[in-house]
Design an enzyme around this catalytic site. Structure first.
Site, PDB file in Angstrom:
ATOM      1  N   CYS A  43      -4.835 -14.017  19.139  1.00  0.00           N
ATOM      2  CA  CYS A  43      -4.738 -13.307  17.864  1.00  0.00           C
ATOM      3  C   CYS A  43      -6.106 -13.028  17.262  1.00  0.00           C
ATOM      4  O   CYS A  43      -6.397 -11.903  16.855  1.00  0.00           O
ATOM      5  CB  CYS A  43      -3.890 -14.119  16.884  1.00  0.00           C
ATOM      6  SG  CYS A  43      -3.693 -13.315  15.277  1.00  0.00           S
ATOM      7  N   CYS A  48      -4.336  -9.596  17.283  1.00  0.00           N
ATOM      8  CA  CYS A  48      -4.005  -9.085  15.945  1.00  0.00           C
ATOM      9  C   CYS A  48      -5.213  -8.650  15.125  1.00  0.00           C
ATOM     10  O   CYS A  48      -5.225  -7.540  14.562  1.00  0.00           O
ATOM     11  CB  CYS A  48      -3.264 -10.156  15.149  1.00  0.00           C
ATOM     12  SG  CYS A  48      -2.125 -11.192  16.078  1.00  0.00           S
ATOM     13  N   LYS A  51      -7.472  -5.775  16.679  1.00  0.00           N
ATOM     14  CA  LYS A  51      -6.604  -4.592  16.784  1.00  0.00           C
ATOM     15  C   LYS A  51      -6.429  -3.944  15.417  1.00  0.00           C
ATOM     16  O   LYS A  51      -6.508  -2.720  15.277  1.00  0.00           O
ATOM     17  CB  LYS A  51      -5.252  -5.010  17.350  1.00  0.00           C
ATOM     18  CG  LYS A  51      -4.210  -3.917  17.393  1.00  0.00           C
ATOM     19  CD  LYS A  51      -2.852  -4.493  17.734  1.00  0.00           C
ATOM     20  CE  LYS A  51      -2.334  -5.366  16.602  1.00  0.00           C
ATOM     21  NZ  LYS A  51      -1.018  -5.982  16.929  1.00  0.00           N
ATOM     22  N   TYR A 181       4.834  -2.562  21.880  1.00  0.00           N
ATOM     23  CA  TYR A 181       4.004  -2.371  20.693  1.00  0.00           C
ATOM     24  C   TYR A 181       2.513  -2.352  21.016  1.00  0.00           C
ATOM     25  O   TYR A 181       1.744  -1.600  20.394  1.00  0.00           O
ATOM     26  CB  TYR A 181       4.330  -3.411  19.621  1.00  0.00           C
ATOM     27  CG  TYR A 181       3.909  -4.831  19.921  1.00  0.00           C
ATOM     28  CD1 TYR A 181       2.693  -5.329  19.480  1.00  0.00           C
ATOM     29  CD2 TYR A 181       4.750  -5.701  20.622  1.00  0.00           C
ATOM     30  CE1 TYR A 181       2.311  -6.635  19.733  1.00  0.00           C
ATOM     31  CE2 TYR A 181       4.374  -7.005  20.885  1.00  0.00           C
ATOM     32  CZ  TYR A 181       3.158  -7.476  20.442  1.00  0.00           C
ATOM     33  OH  TYR A 181       2.779  -8.772  20.699  1.00  0.00           O
ATOM     34  N   GLU A 185       0.300   0.875  20.078  1.00  0.00           N
ATOM     35  CA  GLU A 185      -0.790   0.689  19.115  1.00  0.00           C
ATOM     36  C   GLU A 185      -2.122   1.190  19.673  1.00  0.00           C
ATOM     37  O   GLU A 185      -2.862   1.921  18.994  1.00  0.00           O
ATOM     38  CB  GLU A 185      -0.894  -0.791  18.728  1.00  0.00           C
ATOM     39  CG  GLU A 185       0.232  -1.241  17.832  1.00  0.00           C
ATOM     40  CD  GLU A 185       0.250  -2.734  17.585  1.00  0.00           C
ATOM     41  OE1 GLU A 185       0.804  -3.149  16.558  1.00  0.00           O
ATOM     42  OE2 GLU A 185      -0.277  -3.508  18.427  1.00  0.00           O
ATOM     43  N   HIS A 439       7.752   3.884  -9.393  1.00  0.00           N
ATOM     44  CA  HIS A 439       7.599   5.325  -9.182  1.00  0.00           C
ATOM     45  C   HIS A 439       6.198   5.783  -9.585  1.00  0.00           C
ATOM     46  O   HIS A 439       5.674   5.342 -10.612  1.00  0.00           O
ATOM     47  CB  HIS A 439       8.643   6.065 -10.026  1.00  0.00           C
ATOM     48  CG  HIS A 439       8.643   7.543  -9.813  1.00  0.00           C
ATOM     49  ND1 HIS A 439       9.123   8.125  -8.657  1.00  0.00           N
ATOM     50  CD2 HIS A 439       8.196   8.553 -10.601  1.00  0.00           C
ATOM     51  CE1 HIS A 439       8.993   9.439  -8.740  1.00  0.00           C
ATOM     52  NE2 HIS A 439       8.427   9.718  -9.914  1.00  0.00           N
ATOM     53  N   GLU A 444      10.058   2.813  -3.161  1.00  0.00           N
ATOM     54  CA  GLU A 444      11.197   2.910  -4.073  1.00  0.00           C
ATOM     55  C   GLU A 444      12.418   3.524  -3.384  1.00  0.00           C
ATOM     56  O   GLU A 444      13.552   3.339  -3.844  1.00  0.00           O
ATOM     57  CB  GLU A 444      10.830   3.729  -5.310  1.00  0.00           C
ATOM     58  CG  GLU A 444      10.598   5.210  -5.044  1.00  0.00           C
ATOM     59  CD  GLU A 444      10.322   5.991  -6.328  1.00  0.00           C
ATOM     60  OE1 GLU A 444      11.063   5.791  -7.312  1.00  0.00           O
ATOM     61  OE2 GLU A 444       9.366   6.787  -6.328  1.00  0.00           O
TER      62      GLU A 444
END
Length: 455
Positions: A43, A48, A51, A181, A185, A439, A444
């Site tokens: 990682c 992670c 990346k 993934y 990625e 908003h 939302e």
């Protein structure tokens, strides 16, 4: 050969191993950690963290283009691959030091070298100064996973994801093979940084295991961003030539690349640990078989994280480490749940998801109600970008509980993390409907979707 004793010997100083070592030491246990590579594991060093840093770098290309629609005009910036690599390396070195300080401050002894089990309570470490032997009440294997590359003609010319951060020179033509993934990625990242990227996946659609709407939507979006994504396609062979790597595909066509990345999966990193010799049972792809308390078939040996091949996510390994330490050195009350674990894919745009995909939910719950929204984000009404956002809710019709939440769009991981808490708590669609949205935001939309999708 020196002999030492401890309460817990941890093999592997990645996320799970470091967390277990620290927490155990803080509870008064005598802890030793052995690591042959840099502290922090996959990682921190080749996963992670670097990346995500490269994903940030790649997004600037879109930001510079989008700025023109908001009145910003400037000379086109020039990307410097060497600067990005150097700055990333500096940050990773800083994190390596942080991990070392965390362990040392907690009272953990760090041994640099390759560890191997000799018997259920003995570990031998081959260090630079020679071999050391340790007797331990408990042994934890937390060695993570490693990239898996298939054998085919020319496979010696490919690289794995571990090598992508320091490529030299920068690949102007990049071929990515895989549809998970990691492959998706890196295809997005290097496309954003300026490579001409082709991505091949032998299956019908990328991101197997994700919601089908998410899969088709992200495939369409990454193609719009410039990735030449080809499904139902694979590599037959690779030949190195003066013009680059000549890649023959299964349909008989050829393409030329400077770099070929194989991101076709990771397997548990168990080779050379001596597990089978002491009776530790291994499963598919060498995954260490553990029970709910992360105990192996040998009672004194435990394992967690990617080496058990459950959910290959850093936060999962951290959670498992806390459960294990509580069982070994606490009251054993802590539990680990694998339902509603959120995750993100840092493609361009991002994917964020938690819970069940629609097809899976129908198998588990029977009747479900689906809510789906697709729109152009407010930012892109002026940016000129054609990028669109997808949001989807899957609701168990019998209980009104939201059992799946999916998003493709900017900062999807950041958005989904908050909703994951509500879903873990059992939030219903009625609760979503009664929640006031912020908003104007994209998020939302999750609390304003009222019309169900007609199946």
């Amino acid at each position: 050969m020196p002999n030492h004793s401890c309460d817990l010997f941890v093999i592997g100083a990645g996320s799970g191993g470091v967390r277990a070592a620290r927490m155990a030491a803080q509870r008064g246990a005598r802890v030793v950690v052995a690591e042959a590579a840099a502290l922090g594991g996959t990682c921190v060093n080749v996963g992670c963290i670097p990346k995500k840093l490269y994903s940030y770098a790649a997004h600037f290309a879109d930001d510079f283009r989008d700025a023109a629609g908001f009145g910003w005009h400037a000379e086109q910036p020039r990307f410097d691959w060497a600067v990005l690599k150097a700055n990333r390396a500096g940050e990773i070195t800083r994190l390596n030091d942080v991990y070392q300080n965390l362990l040392v401050d907690a009272g953990v002894q760090i041994v640099t070298g390759w560890a191997q089990l000799q018997d259920p309570h003995t570990v031998q470490v081959q260090a630079a100064a020679g071999k050391e032997s340790f007797r331990a009440r408990h042994i934890l294997v937390a060695t993570g996973g490693r990239p898996s590359v298939p054998v085919f003609p020319g496979c010696e010319h490919v690289v794995s994801s571990d090598s992508m951060f320091d490529l030299d020179p920068f690949p102007q033509r990049l071929l990515v093979v895989g549809g998970g993934y990691i492959a998706c990625e890196f295809a997005s990242i290097f496309n954003g940084l300026g490579s001409r990227v082709t991505q091949l996946y032998r299956g019908a659609q990328v991101l197997r295991g994700f919601d089908d709407d998410v899969r088709s939507f992200i495939a369409h979006e990454v193609r719009k961003h410039g990735v030449d994504l080809r499904t139902g396609m694979d590599v037959k062979g690779i030949e190195k030539t003066g013009r680059g790597l000549n890649v023959t595909l299964t349909d008989g066509s050829c393409l030329v690349a400077d770099t070929v990345l194989y991101a076709t999966g990771r397997v548990p990193n168990v080779a050379g640990l001596g597990l089978e010799a002491v009776g530790v049972a291994l499963g598919r792809h060498g995954a260490i078989v553990v029970d709910q308390g992360y105990q192996t078939s040998v009672p004194s040996v435990h394992a967690l994280g990617d080496v058990t091949d459950r959910l290959q996510l850093t936060p999962v390994a951290l959670g498992e480490a806390m459960v294990l330490v509580d069982r070994l050195f606490g009251n054993g009350q802590r539990k680990m749940g694998y339902d509603f674990v959120p995750t993100a894919v840092f493609t361009h745009p991002n994917v964020g998801t938690v819970g069940y995909g629609e097809a899976e939910a129908r198998k588990v719950f029977g009747e479900v109600t689906v809510y789906r929204a697709e729109f152009k984000a407010l930012k892109h009404t002026l940016s000129g970008s054609s990028e669109r956002t997808l949001m989807k809710l899957v609701v168990d019709a019998a209980t009104d509980r939201v059992v799946g939440l999916h998003m493709v769009g900017p900062d999807a991981g950041e958005v989904v993390q908050g909703f994951a808490v509500a879903m873990k708590a059992g939030a219903t669609k009625a609760v979503f409907d009664s929640t006031i949205g912020i908003h104007p935001t994209a998020a939302e939309e999750f609390v304003t979707m009222r019309e169900a999708v007609v199946v």
